[in-house]
Design a protein around this motif. Sequence first.
Motif, mmCIF file in Angstrom:
data_model
loop_
_atom_site.group_PDB
_atom_site.id
_atom_site.type_symbol
_atom_site.label_atom_id
_atom_site.label_comp_id
_atom_site.label_asym_id
_atom_site.label_seq_id
_atom_site.Cartn_x
_atom_site.Cartn_y
_atom_site.Cartn_z
ATOM 1 N N CYS A 56 -1.385 -6.511 -10.655
ATOM 2 C CA CYS A 56 -1.548 -5.324 -10.401
ATOM 3 C C CYS A 56 -3.498 -5.050 -11.206
ATOM 4 C CB CYS A 56 -1.072 -4.421 -11.530
ATOM 5 S SG CYS A 56 -1.322 -2.369 -11.545
ATOM 6 N N HIS A 57 -4.119 -5.326 -9.568
ATOM 7 C CA HIS A 57 -5.516 -5.613 -11.186
ATOM 8 C C HIS A 57 -6.518 -4.475 -9.342
ATOM 9 C CE1 HIS A 57 -9.513 -6.122 -11.983
ATOM 10 N NE2 HIS A 57 -8.811 -6.315 -12.414
ATOM 11 N N PHE A 58 -7.491 -3.840 -10.292
ATOM 12 C CA PHE A 58 -8.139 -3.087 -8.829
ATOM 13 C C PHE A 58 -8.480 -4.890 -7.578
ATOM 14 C CE2 PHE A 58 -7.940 0.165 -11.557
ATOM 15 C CZ PHE A 58 -7.336 1.168 -10.732
ATOM 16 N N GLY A 59 -9.013 -5.987 -8.526
ATOM 17 C CA GLY A 59 -9.230 -7.026 -7.724
ATOM 18 C C GLY A 59 -8.167 -7.434 -6.855
ATOM 19 N N MET A 60 -7.697 -6.848 -6.507
ATOM 20 C CA MET A 60 -6.015 -7.978 -6.070
ATOM 21 C C MET A 60 -5.051 -6.427 -5.095
ATOM 22 S SD MET A 60 -5.104 -10.815 -7.471
ATOM 23 C CE MET A 60 -5.159 -11.437 -8.398
ATOM 24 N N PHE A 61 -6.099 -4.788 -5.140
ATOM 25 C CA PHE A 61 -5.251 -4.307 -4.352
ATOM 26 C C PHE A 61 -6.299 -4.268 -3.098
ATOM 27 C CE2 PHE A 61 -4.620 -1.097 -8.072
ATOM 28 C CZ PHE A 61 -3.101 -1.492 -8.214
ATOM 29 N N THR A 62 -5.350 -4.009 -1.828
ATOM 30 C CA THR A 62 -5.484 -3.353 -0.292
ATOM 31 C C THR A 62 -6.352 -1.627 -0.370
ATOM 32 O OG1 THR A 62 -3.222 -2.673 0.149
ATOM 33 C CG2 THR A 62 -3.610 -4.904 0.455
ATOM 34 N N GLU A 63 -6.514 -1.616 0.841
ATOM 35 C CA GLU A 63 -7.284 0.003 0.986
ATOM 36 C C GLU A 63 -5.834 1.096 0.950
ATOM 37 O OE1 GLU A 63 -9.993 1.047 4.093
ATOM 38 O OE2 GLU A 63 -9.252 -1.272 4.070
ATOM 39 N N THR A 64 -4.818 0.190 0.864
ATOM 40 C CA THR A 64 -3.356 1.257 0.531
ATOM 41 C C THR A 64 -3.218 1.036 -0.821
ATOM 42 O OG1 THR A 64 -2.599 0.605 3.210
ATOM 43 C CG2 THR A 64 -1.561 1.867 1.621
ATOM 44 N N GLN A 65 -3.100 0.376 -1.119
ATOM 45 C CA GLN A 65 -2.711 0.068 -2.301
ATOM 46 C C GLN A 65 -4.062 1.199 -3.720
ATOM 47 O OE1 GLN A 65 -2.767 -4.122 -3.092
ATOM 48 N NE2 GLN A 65 -0.065 -3.831 -3.658
ATOM 49 N N CYS A 66 -4.483 0.804 -2.496
ATOM 50 C CA CYS A 66 -5.785 1.702 -3.695
ATOM 51 C C CYS A 66 -5.615 2.576 -3.189
ATOM 52 C CB CYS A 66 -7.955 0.935 -3.106
ATOM 53 S SG CYS A 66 -7.897 -0.387 -4.317
ATOM 54 N N GLN A 67 -5.237 3.794 -2.129
ATOM 55 C CA GLN A 67 -4.903 5.302 -2.013
ATOM 56 C C GLN A 67 -4.037 5.261 -3.251
ATOM 57 O OE1 GLN A 67 -4.121 5.106 1.371
ATOM 58 N NE2 GLN A 67 -6.690 4.852 2.143
ATOM 59 N N THR A 68 -2.761 5.071 -3.096
ATOM 60 C CA THR A 68 -1.667 5.000 -3.759
ATOM 61 C C THR A 68 -1.991 5.072 -4.973
ATOM 62 O OG1 THR A 68 -0.083 3.946 -2.382
ATOM 63 C CG2 THR A 68 1.025 3.911 -4.120
ATOM 64 N N ALA A 69 -3.002 3.828 -5.374
ATOM 65 C CA ALA A 69 -3.557 3.850 -7.310
ATOM 66 C C ALA A 69 -4.194 5.284 -6.985
ATOM 67 C CB ALA A 69 -3.860 3.082 -7.708
ATOM 68 N N TYR A 70 -4.414 5.757 -7.050
ATOM 69 C CA TYR A 70 -5.678 7.331 -6.966
ATOM 70 C C TYR A 70 -4.194 8.295 -7.151
ATOM 71 C CZ TYR A 70 -8.962 10.367 -6.459
ATOM 72 O OH TYR A 70 -10.354 11.679 -6.439
ATOM 73 N N LYS A 71 -3.144 8.086 -5.955
ATOM 74 C CA LYS A 71 -2.569 9.117 -5.904
ATOM 75 C C LYS A 71 -1.652 9.467 -7.415
ATOM 76 C CE LYS A 71 1.662 11.671 -3.242
ATOM 77 N NZ LYS A 71 2.358 10.844 -4.303
ATOM 78 N N LEU A 72 -1.723 8.338 -7.993
ATOM 79 C CA LEU A 72 -1.075 7.837 -9.081
ATOM 80 C C LEU A 72 -1.476 8.731 -10.131
ATOM 81 C CD1 LEU A 72 1.560 4.491 -8.497
ATOM 82 C CD2 LEU A 72 2.585 7.121 -8.421
#
Length: 168
Positions: free
Chosen positions: A145-161
């Motif tokens: 769980c770090h932005f340097g590890m996130f895919t585009e989809t994970q970034c979108q999920t993180a943004y929503k949360l």
Amino acid sequence: MEIIVHGVDPRASQADKITPPEPLPFVSRQRLAKVRHRVEPPTNCPHCGGSVRLVNNQEVYGTPSGNWPYLYLCDDGLLDSCGAYVGLHYGTDLPFGPLATAGMRRQRALVKPLFRQVVKENFGGDVGAAYRWLASAMGVERTHCHFGMFTETQCQTAYKLLYERGMK
């Protein structure tokens, strides 16, 4: 794309001299020891399969940028290279995470400011607590769980949360 996260680099505690890969001026044992969740340096691009080179970031940005201006770049000199890249932890040859495409970098740039705001307003500045909450909310291991590890989809999920958390 599976990301394998390792512990501290064993070179941090070895007595042998560390020979830095070109173009790095040095690799610091002390700095290696500070990277507790490391990703191995890439040799091939996980996105297009192209070769990866360690370069001065001037090749991407046009001028050297930052205190440690180096990155891994997907660029084997062929037209089908995707140009994904990732920066390095200061004083090491260790990447921040996997190579990032332009889309991944855009998504990360959108979500990071929201994360910083939520850290400040909802976690009293405690970044670790915010990452623990985000990892749990996303259903990922804390080490991933770090932005340097996130895919585009994970970034979108993180943004929503993060947006929902910030609205409370």
